[in-house]
Design a protein around this motif. Structure first.
Motif, mmCIF file in Angstrom:
data_model
loop_
_atom_site.group_PDB
_atom_site.id
_atom_site.type_symbol
_atom_site.label_atom_id
_atom_site.label_comp_id
_atom_site.label_asym_id
_atom_site.label_seq_id
_atom_site.Cartn_x
_atom_site.Cartn_y
_atom_site.Cartn_z
ATOM 1 N N UNK A 133 74.678 -7.969 26.196
ATOM 2 C CA UNK A 133 73.191 -7.657 25.477
ATOM 3 C C UNK A 133 72.900 -6.233 25.754
ATOM 4 N N UNK A 134 72.859 -5.456 24.770
ATOM 5 C CA UNK A 134 72.591 -3.884 24.733
ATOM 6 C C UNK A 134 71.140 -3.630 24.643
ATOM 7 N N UNK A 135 70.811 -2.475 25.171
ATOM 8 C CA UNK A 135 69.606 -2.016 25.141
ATOM 9 C C UNK A 135 69.135 -1.534 23.523
ATOM 10 N N UNK A 136 67.917 -1.730 23.303
ATOM 11 C CA UNK A 136 67.343 -1.350 21.798
ATOM 12 C C UNK A 136 67.033 0.056 22.170
ATOM 13 N N UNK A 137 66.850 0.740 21.178
ATOM 14 C CA UNK A 137 66.329 2.110 21.053
ATOM 15 C C UNK A 137 65.209 2.483 21.684
ATOM 16 N N UNK A 138 64.500 1.420 21.707
ATOM 17 C CA UNK A 138 63.037 1.550 22.281
ATOM 18 C C UNK A 138 62.994 1.398 23.850
ATOM 19 N N UNK A 139 63.940 0.502 24.199
ATOM 20 C CA UNK A 139 63.914 0.276 25.744
ATOM 21 C C UNK A 139 64.692 1.422 26.256
ATOM 22 N N UNK A 140 65.876 1.917 25.805
ATOM 23 C CA UNK A 140 66.401 3.050 26.355
ATOM 24 C C UNK A 140 65.565 4.075 26.270
ATOM 25 N N UNK A 141 64.751 4.570 25.345
ATOM 26 C CA UNK A 141 63.753 5.541 25.335
ATOM 27 C C UNK A 141 62.832 5.546 26.465
ATOM 28 N N UNK A 142 62.406 4.171 26.480
ATOM 29 C CA UNK A 142 61.225 4.007 27.504
ATOM 30 C C UNK A 142 61.941 3.811 28.976
#
Length: 311
Positions: A133-142
């Motif tokens: 399960x990889x982080x989404x772009x929004x999760x990584x940015x957040x």
């Protein structure tokens, strides 16, 4: 003559709260922030292994009258997933909590709050390594934005001060507790589909049982728990807030939105910790507090937005 239709039944506050993941996770962070501050305050007064053992046996006894009907019904599912349940008891309750209390005898609350900021990274790492399960772009940015906010708060607006922070064995011990809790968080969505009272009562009992030999060893070494006012107040707080309520809230929040979207709420722990220092200890509210709070909250909102994790 018109007969009025009966009024709809009043909503149950507990049922409403049970479906508010962001509130549940925010309260969890609040309770855990208080636990870090308290653990540092009483670190030299209470034996860490004994207090953790009493903590989880106490939570088990508090929950048992309410959990018993669910536990009897869910027992076949518990037995089918016994290895996983014992593993979660070990990493989420026995090791994680004992080592974090032990660490607070050697480290400062500031360092612990700083290390706590890495919590979302450990959750994301275990979710990726174990389940893809990889982080989404929004999760990584957040996570990145909220981590920046945490650093601004802890370092009092001077990011260059990060180079001057020294770490000791207590810091490494506290970091290992976060590694274990990240593992626990990654596995929570894969626990058996049982009532959360069944899950929490079983895992707290097993976690306390695993810790019992270490508590006996600690007492035999001369580090004995004294039931004075400080000890009783400490037990009262940790049994109710960072233990019973926080774990119920955290497990439910992760079940509702998943570990990666829930992980950024770890960053609220140092926010609440600094706010407690302002309110309870009379520290002055400064501009860097406000900037840090804004970044943390923005990061949490961005990272927890609806969206599927990438696999």
């Amino acid at each position: 003559m018109t007969i009025a239709s009966p009024a709809p039944p009043a909503s149950n506050p507990a049922s409403w709260l049970n479906n508010q993941p962001y509130l549940l996770l925010s309260l969890t962070s609040l309770f855990w922030a208080g636990n870090i501050v308290l653990a540092r305050h009483v670190g030299a007064h209470v034996p860490p292994l004994t207090i953790t053992t009493i903590r989880w046996f106490g939570v088990f006894l508090i929950l048992l009258p309410f959990a018993w009907p669910h536990l009897k019904r869910d027992w076949p599912a518990v037995r089918r997933s016994l290895r996983l349940m014992l593993f979660l008891s070990l990493v989420g309750f026995a090791f994680n909590n004992a080592i974090s209390y032990w660490a607070m005898q050697y480290t400062e609350a500031l360092n612990a709050l700083l290390i706590q900021s890495a919590g979302p990274l450990f959750v994301a790492l275990w979710s990726l390594v174990l389940f893809g399960v990889r982080l989404t772009g929004a999760q990584l940015a957040g996570i990145a934005i909220s981590l920046l906010g945490v650093l601004i708060i802890i370092l009092r607006g001077d990011l260059a001060a990060l180079a001057g922070i020294s770490f000791n064995r207590g810091d490494l011990m506290f970091a290992s507790s976060l590694v274990a809790f990240g593992l626990y968080s990654a596995f929570i969505p894969r626990r058996p589909k049982i009532h959360q009272l069944s899950f929490l009562s079983f895992t707290t009992c097993c976690g306390a049982t695993m810790l019992l030999p270490t508590a006996i060893w600690e007492a035999a070494s001369g580090y004995v728990l004294h039931f004075d006012g400080i000890t009783l107040a400490t037990l009262g707080y940790i049994l109710i807030f960072p233990s019973t309520l926080a774990y119920l809230f955290f497990n439910r929040g992760v079940a509702l939105i998943g570990p990666n979207r829930a992980a950024p709420f770890f960053h609220l722990v140092p926010v609440f910790g600094s706010a407690m220092a302002i309110i309870l200890l009379g520290e002055k509210l400064q501009a860097f507090h406000l900037i840090g709070y804004a970044l943390v909250l923005a990061g949490v909102v961005i990272a927890s937005r609806q969206g599927s994790a990438v696999k």
